[in-house]
Scaffold this active site. Structure first.
Site, mmCIF file in Angstrom:
data_model
loop_
_atom_site.group_PDB
_atom_site.id
_atom_site.type_symbol
_atom_site.label_atom_id
_atom_site.label_comp_id
_atom_site.label_asym_id
_atom_site.label_seq_id
_atom_site.Cartn_x
_atom_site.Cartn_y
_atom_site.Cartn_z
ATOM 1 N N HIS A 140 -1.244 3.499 8.625
ATOM 2 C CA HIS A 140 -1.400 3.026 7.541
ATOM 3 C C HIS A 140 -1.237 4.373 6.294
ATOM 4 C CE1 HIS A 140 -0.055 -1.641 6.617
ATOM 5 N NE2 HIS A 140 0.688 -0.238 5.660
ATOM 6 N N VAL B 223 18.987 -1.788 12.905
ATOM 7 C CA VAL B 223 18.056 -1.847 12.428
ATOM 8 C C VAL B 223 17.067 -0.611 13.258
ATOM 9 C CG1 VAL B 223 15.233 -3.447 12.809
ATOM 10 C CG2 VAL B 223 17.643 -4.210 12.181
ATOM 11 N N ASP B 224 16.201 0.389 12.334
ATOM 12 C CA ASP B 224 15.726 0.964 12.756
ATOM 13 C C ASP B 224 16.627 2.732 13.424
ATOM 14 O OD1 ASP B 224 13.451 -0.360 11.107
ATOM 15 O OD2 ASP B 224 12.752 -1.441 13.506
ATOM 16 N N ASN C 131 13.589 3.604 4.378
ATOM 17 C CA ASN C 131 12.727 3.011 5.280
ATOM 18 C C ASN C 131 11.940 3.610 5.826
ATOM 19 O OD1 ASN C 131 12.031 0.495 6.052
ATOM 20 N ND2 ASN C 131 12.124 0.879 8.019
ATOM 21 N N MET D 4 10.080 -6.708 4.650
ATOM 22 C CA MET D 4 10.564 -7.397 6.644
ATOM 23 C C MET D 4 12.490 -8.097 6.193
ATOM 24 S SD MET D 4 8.220 -6.248 7.902
ATOM 25 C CE MET D 4 7.602 -7.781 8.603
ATOM 26 N N ARG D 5 12.466 -7.282 5.650
ATOM 27 C CA ARG D 5 14.259 -8.495 6.016
ATOM 28 C C ARG D 5 15.209 -6.642 6.553
ATOM 29 N NH1 ARG D 5 14.288 -14.148 4.038
ATOM 30 N NH2 ARG D 5 12.639 -14.437 2.398
ATOM 31 N N SER E 215 0.755 -1.126 0.169
ATOM 32 C CA SER E 215 -0.043 -0.085 -0.118
ATOM 33 C C SER E 215 0.081 1.320 0.113
ATOM 34 C CB SER E 215 -1.136 0.229 1.417
ATOM 35 O OG SER E 215 -0.716 0.417 2.508
ATOM 36 N N ASN E 216 2.022 1.220 0.436
ATOM 37 C CA ASN E 216 3.088 2.357 0.544
ATOM 38 C C ASN E 216 3.565 2.665 -0.747
ATOM 39 O OD1 ASN E 216 3.540 3.451 2.865
ATOM 40 N ND2 ASN E 216 3.426 1.726 3.654
ATOM 41 N N HIS F 25 9.158 3.673 9.419
ATOM 42 C CA HIS F 25 8.646 2.084 9.918
ATOM 43 C C HIS F 25 7.462 2.698 10.931
ATOM 44 C CE1 HIS F 25 9.798 -0.293 13.690
ATOM 45 N NE2 HIS F 25 9.594 0.345 14.154
HETATM 46 C C1 GRF Z 1 4.541 -0.492 7.020
HETATM 47 O O1 GRF Z 1 3.153 -0.349 7.946
HETATM 48 C C2 GRF Z 1 5.427 -0.176 7.199
HETATM 49 O O2 GRF Z 1 5.529 0.898 8.057
HETATM 50 C C3 GRF Z 1 5.885 -1.087 7.558
HETATM 51 O O3 GRF Z 1 5.583 -2.334 6.861
HETATM 52 C C4 GRF Z 1 3.755 -2.117 6.528
HETATM 53 C C5 GRF Z 1 4.155 -2.346 4.807
HETATM 54 O O4 GRF Z 1 3.304 -1.958 4.688
HETATM 55 N N1 GRF Z 1 7.494 -1.108 7.206
HETATM 56 P P1 GRF Z 1 2.470 -1.798 2.837
HETATM 57 O O5 GRF Z 1 2.312 -3.474 2.921
HETATM 58 O O6 GRF Z 1 3.174 -0.502 2.382
HETATM 59 O O7 GRF Z 1 0.873 -1.607 2.631
#
Ligand code: GRF
Length: 196
Positions: free
Chosen positions: A175, A148-149, A111, A94-95, A13-14, A113
């Site tokens: 989101h 990380v972060d 990134n 997610m890596r 979605s991002n 977060h």
């Molecule tokens: C988001 O909440 C982002 O902050 C996190 O993973 C999620 C990704 O969502 N790192 P999408 O795949 O962009 O819908």
């Protein structure tokens, strides 16, 4: 133009928010997506990329869950380089990013977060916020480094935690904020990096 390579593991979605901002929003004339890549061949983000007619690449399956084999990550770095990307945009990837990518794109990986960093690093940050009982949380766009972060913050948007919130309702509110914040930060970076 700021050329973006977007990496994601999930729904995307991002990525969609970024691509929409490119087509008719804050990123119009400033950026374009040159590659979308995922560590999951069946991730929604690859389907969304194909729907937009953008190059979508699935990485070979990894034996690990939270990182890539160095050779797979090195091949990914080569593929990003070939795409002509100026910036690597992690959107639900997610890596943990390791040396092959970090060294190929120093200070050029961002990134998003789902918390106001440095609070609530790591997984399910919205749930961490709910469990901690804070009155507000939000999202952060930051540079990616080996911690990380932990990289420098580029932008943040706050959202309230409301009475009766569940992990799902709070994550949905974060989101929505992410979908505003990420395009806005990228638009600023396009200017700061001299691409517009
Ligand atoms: C988001 O909440 C982002 O902050 C996190 O993973 C999620 C990704 O969502 N790192 P999408 O795949 O962009 O819908």
């Amino acid at each position: 133009m700021l050329n973006l390579a977007v990496l994601g593991s999930g729904k995307g979605s991002n990525f969609v928010a970024i691509q929409k901002a490119i087509e008719s929003g804050i990123l119009a004339g400033k950026a374009r997506v040159v590659l979308v890549a995922s560590d999951h061949a069946d991730a929604g983000i690859l389907d969304r990329a194909r729907e937009f007619g953008l190059p979508a690449e699935a990485l070979p399956q990894s034996a690990f869950k939270t990182k890539l084999e160095p050779e797979i990550e090195a091949a990914l770095a080569s593929s990003i380089r070939r795409s002509g990307a100026d910036l690597v945009v992690l959107a639900g990837y997610m890596r943990v990013v390791k040396a092959p990518l970090l060294e190929a794109f120093p200070e050029r990986i961002v990134n998003i977060h789902p918390s106001i960093l440095p609070a609530f690093k790591g997984l399910a940050a919205w749930k961490q916020a709910l469990d901690a009982g804070v009155a507000e949380t939000g999202c952060t766009v930051h540079w990616v480094n080996a911690e990380v972060d932990g990289g420098d913050v580029l932008g943040q948007e706050r959202v309230p935690v409301l009475p009766g919130d569940t992990p799902e309702t709070l994550h949905a509110r974060i989101h929505e904020a992410e979908h505003r914040l990420y395009p806005a930060v990228l638009a600023r970076l396009a200017v700061e990096l001299g691409k517009v």
